[in-house]
Design a protein around this motif. Structure first.
Motif, PDB file in Angstrom:
ATOM      1  N   VAL A 129       0.860  -1.187   0.000  1.00 35.83           N
ATOM      2  CA  VAL A 129       0.000   0.000   0.000  1.00 35.83           C
ATOM      3  C   VAL A 129       0.896   1.238   0.000  1.00 35.83           C
ATOM      4  N   TRP A 160       0.426   4.288   0.663  1.00 37.21           N
ATOM      5  CA  TRP A 160       0.239   5.242   1.762  1.00 37.21           C
ATOM      6  C   TRP A 160       1.073   4.858   2.978  1.00 37.21           C
ATOM      7  N   ALA A 182       4.898  -0.246  -5.059  1.00 34.00           N
ATOM      8  CA  ALA A 182       4.729   0.872  -4.128  1.00 34.00           C
ATOM      9  C   ALA A 182       6.067   1.470  -3.716  1.00 34.00           C
ATOM     10  N   THR A 236      -2.425   6.558  -7.473  1.00 35.90           N
ATOM     11  CA  THR A 236      -2.709   5.183  -7.097  1.00 35.90           C
ATOM     12  C   THR A 236      -4.195   5.027  -6.803  1.00 35.90           C
ATOM     13  N   ASP A 280      -5.237   2.743  -4.689  1.00 37.58           N
ATOM     14  CA  ASP A 280      -5.372   2.153  -3.358  1.00 37.58           C
ATOM     15  C   ASP A 280      -6.197   3.055  -2.447  1.00 37.58           C
ATOM     16  N   GLN A 323      -7.073   2.507   5.432  1.00 34.84           N
ATOM     17  CA  GLN A 323      -6.450   1.198   5.517  1.00 34.84           C
ATOM     18  C   GLN A 323      -6.493   0.692   6.957  1.00 34.84           C
TER      19      GLN A 323
END
Length: 283
Positions: free
Chosen positions: A35, A37, A81, A94, A96, A100
């Protein structure tokens, strides 16, 4: 760090001094996918608290890594990533989700908002990690650009730089998108970009594989009077050498890898997100 709150062969808790010593003994940092982030959050040189970077709170995990990379004592290799995190701008680059789940030491999961109004704040759009280590030219990296033989088109992530452009209002300088193709991802055949001695080089991966074309994709080619390649089509144009292609880029001009405007050896399939283009066949 620990995994699920327990030390193991791969995970154990260390203090900042031991972590700096461990990092100082390494020569390569390999950042994997996942991910983006979490990568943005982890690699911040200063901790981000409630959307604000805190220069008075240096990130004791990231600083030893970033400083070693910046000073040339460590080579950074990022995939997926791990490449995206070095982008000048990110945001909608992205797909995503910004919300999360993060596993705590207690074993419980905590929902984290990594968006512009969440924990990352402005770092959601401008991560600052690549800028800190010296990535030039205000580049954004979009890996996993993939051509789909079923549809005869590129899949949606090829459009991500355009979505990002819509999120940036009146930039004062050019921002360049670096599109990195997967040819045979499971075999490790893909494009790469390299920074060294103040220079930037793009490396085109070589693939001898082929796409299976659907009847729909072949019908689209026939509609534009393009030659029918049959049930399969090579992943790359003829002429890419076995070792791939490499060229340096100075940040002054666009590089087009396919179609009538391509200068030099083509290395991409000529199509867009809708399918083949009328002015030239895919290869």
């Amino acid at each position: 760090a620990t995994f699920a709150g327990e030390d193991s062969l791969f995970f154990r808790e260390v203090d900042s001094l031991e972590w700096s010593r461990i990092v100082g003994a390494q020569r390569v940092c390999f950042a994997t996918g996942g991910v983006p982030w979490f990568s943005v959050y982890a690699f911040q040189p200063d901790l981000v608290v409630e959307g604000t970077a805190r220069p008075d709170m240096p990130n004791l995990y990231a600083r030893p890594l970033l400083d070693a990379i910046k000073q040339g004592r460590m080579v950074y290799t990022g995939t997926s990533a791990g490449a995206v995190v070095m982008s000048f701008a990110l945001g909608p680059l992205t797909a995503d989700a910004t919300v999360q789940s993060r596993r705590l030491k207690t074993g419980a999961d905590r929902r984290v908002d990594c968006g512009a109004r969440g924990e990352l704040g402005i770092k959601w759009l401008y991560p600052g990690v690549g800028e800190y280590v010296g990535v030039p030219h205000r580049l954004v990296f979009r890996p996993h650009v993939t051509f789909n033989g079923e549809t005869g088109s590129y899949i949606g992530n090829a459009l991500a730089p355009g979505k990002l452009g819509g999120a940036i209002v009146a930039p004062k300088h050019d921002i360049w998108a670096c599109l990195l193709c997967d040819y045979d991802w499971d075999q490790g055949y893909a494009d790469a970009v390299q920074f060294f001695e103040g220079k930037c080089a793009f490396h085109v991966g070589k693939s001898t594989g082929s796409f299976k074309l659907s009847e729909h994709a072949r019908a689209d080619l026939a509609e534009f009077n393009h030659p029918d390649p049959g049930p399969t089509m090579p992943r790359q144009p003829v002429g890419v050498p076995a070792e791939g292609l490499s060229f340096e880029w100075d940040g002054k001009q666009e590089v087009i890898g396919a179609g009538p405007e391509c200068e030099g050896q083509p290395f991409r399939v000529y199509a867009d997100q809708h399918g083949p283009l009328v002015d030239a066949p895919p290869l």
